[in-house]
Design an enzyme around this catalytic site. Sequence first.
Site, short mmCIF file in Angstrom:
data_model
loop_
_atom_site.label_atom_id
_atom_site.label_comp_id
_atom_site.label_asym_id
_atom_site.label_seq_id
_atom_site.Cartn_x
_atom_site.Cartn_y
_atom_site.Cartn_z
N HIS A 355 0.84 -1.20 0.00
CA HIS A 355 0.00 0.00 0.00
C HIS A 355 0.88 1.26 0.00
O HIS A 355 0.68 2.18 -0.79
CB HIS A 355 -0.91 -0.05 1.22
CG HIS A 355 -1.63 1.23 1.52
ND1 HIS A 355 -2.95 1.45 1.20
CD2 HIS A 355 -1.20 2.39 2.08
CE1 HIS A 355 -3.30 2.66 1.58
NE2 HIS A 355 -2.25 3.27 2.11
N GLU A 356 1.88 1.28 0.87
CA GLU A 356 2.80 2.43 0.94
C GLU A 356 3.49 2.67 -0.38
O GLU A 356 3.59 3.80 -0.86
CB GLU A 356 3.90 2.17 1.98
CG GLU A 356 3.44 2.23 3.40
CD GLU A 356 2.66 3.48 3.63
OE1 GLU A 356 3.15 4.56 3.25
OE2 GLU A 356 1.56 3.38 4.15
N HIS A 359 1.55 4.43 -2.89
CA HIS A 359 1.56 5.90 -2.81
C HIS A 359 2.75 6.45 -3.61
O HIS A 359 2.65 7.48 -4.26
CB HIS A 359 1.68 6.37 -1.36
CG HIS A 359 0.40 6.28 -0.58
ND1 HIS A 359 -0.77 6.86 -1.00
CD2 HIS A 359 0.12 5.69 0.61
CE1 HIS A 359 -1.73 6.63 -0.10
NE2 HIS A 359 -1.21 5.91 0.88
N GLU A 435 -5.94 6.90 -0.83
CA GLU A 435 -5.90 5.68 -0.02
C GLU A 435 -6.52 4.50 -0.76
O GLU A 435 -5.97 3.41 -0.77
CB GLU A 435 -6.64 5.89 1.31
CG GLU A 435 -5.94 6.85 2.25
CD GLU A 435 -4.47 6.56 2.41
OE1 GLU A 435 -4.09 5.37 2.56
OE2 GLU A 435 -3.67 7.50 2.37
ZN ZN Z 1 -2.09 5.24 2.60
#
Ligand code: ZN
Length: 496
Positions: A355-356, A359, A435
């Site tokens: 997930h990071e 980004h 997100e």
């Molecule tokens: Zn995030």
Amino acid sequence: MEAEAAIFVSVVAFSWLVFAWEALLYRRQRRVHLSTLTVPPELVGSSLTQETLLKARSYQLDKGAFGSVSNLYSQIESTLILLLGGIPYLWSFTGDLVRRLGYSADYEVSRSCLFLLLASLFSAATSLPWSLYGNFVVEERHGFNKQTLGFFLKDQLKKLVVMQMIVLPISSLLLHIIQRGGPLFFLYAWAFTLLVTLLLITVYADYIAPLFDRFTPLPDGPLRREIESMAASIAFPLTKIYVVEGSKRSSHSNAYFYGFYKNKRIVLFDTLLAKGVEPQGEGEELQGEEPKGKGEEPKGEEPQGKGEESLGKEPQGEVPQGKGEEPQGKGEEPKEKKDAKLGCSNEEVLAVLGHELGHWKLGHTTKNLVISQVNSLLCFSLFAALIGRPELFAAFGFHDEQPTLIGLIIIFQFVFSPYNELLSVVLTVLSRRFEFAADAFAASLGRATALRSALVKLSSDNLGLPVADWLYSAWRYSHPPLLERLRALGDARKDD
Ligand code: ZN
């Protein structure tokens, strides 16, 4: 009404309007919390047990009530400062002080620094009882506080000193630029703040954050190797992986990356690993060391764009992280405590990192930096157009002089307040989109299932509730509520 009276009244009235709106939102949120007595059907059988849900409910209600009272206090305090002329009073006080020290009060920049210093001391003093109560009563009651009083006070003092060492020189330079920059001063001022932002991003993680928390390299082992191979698979220029202790200060951050261009570092919070790495037999050292609570993050000049992440569901609250399996020292229900904190398995840690890295891959940090710079340029241009208006100064009690610092405060904080509110809502909406996109990215790496269970565990460990009032969350949550994220991931999972 005269222009200056109208300006003053509008500023005070607007701040109460925002306050009333947020109080209304909170009432809605509280109603949802009060009525949440059972685990939502979607989460039955997950790591969120009925018992944890009730604990989370009581924690959220407690925290919310405390937040309401402390917000009301801040609102009254700032209104009184305005009504009683606290700003012109402090300004004339610094003038007297400067003269008594044997200097001319015409040294506006030195005087402004003194003003800023005294204002921070005042705000540190008035906020101290609130943060003491928050940490040592509210958080303590729910087992989150790990700090001793001595440690807490030392940490607050350190934070204050470090902040002043950063803020004062930067403010002096900025004031010089504004005063001597000529007609295009706002361009130079903006360029200067851009430079400072980039500089802070560069030095923050290596020189500032370690003053407050201990960073240790992640030991070699399966987790480390898997992280390296995942980073390599998407061409993330990873140079180092650290584990940070005392993640408490960073409300819900579980992992983040930082660094410019080809020199990126990943930081994992010890709470994220909790028990997960233990069975692998290579990360035990991380568990044994004494956790150090570190208070909150230094506020203010915090560098943007370092990609800090929080996966908990209520990012705006100052909720410390769960702290692994450390018993709380009260001797109550030690077994239950041990089971209460789940930590993440390696697979789940990798999903969170996926997930990071999403980004990063999707350019979210760069986009945020660009947005904040465009906004800053816009604000400086408007400031240039407004700084010459004596009625703005007069509205706040400055009739004879127009100090630059006071102009910055009046325009950026008061005149722009409606714009600032609007911007913050837009950025919150954007953040939630990012997100979802980062979750989808992790899912595209085949990690949807692990991410789902990681999200549930992190929410439970932090005593978050999986439900929220829709209006409250739309307004305040920088991260989508847990159930929405799980639903979105459920769809993405079909692509695995
Ligand atoms: Zn995030």
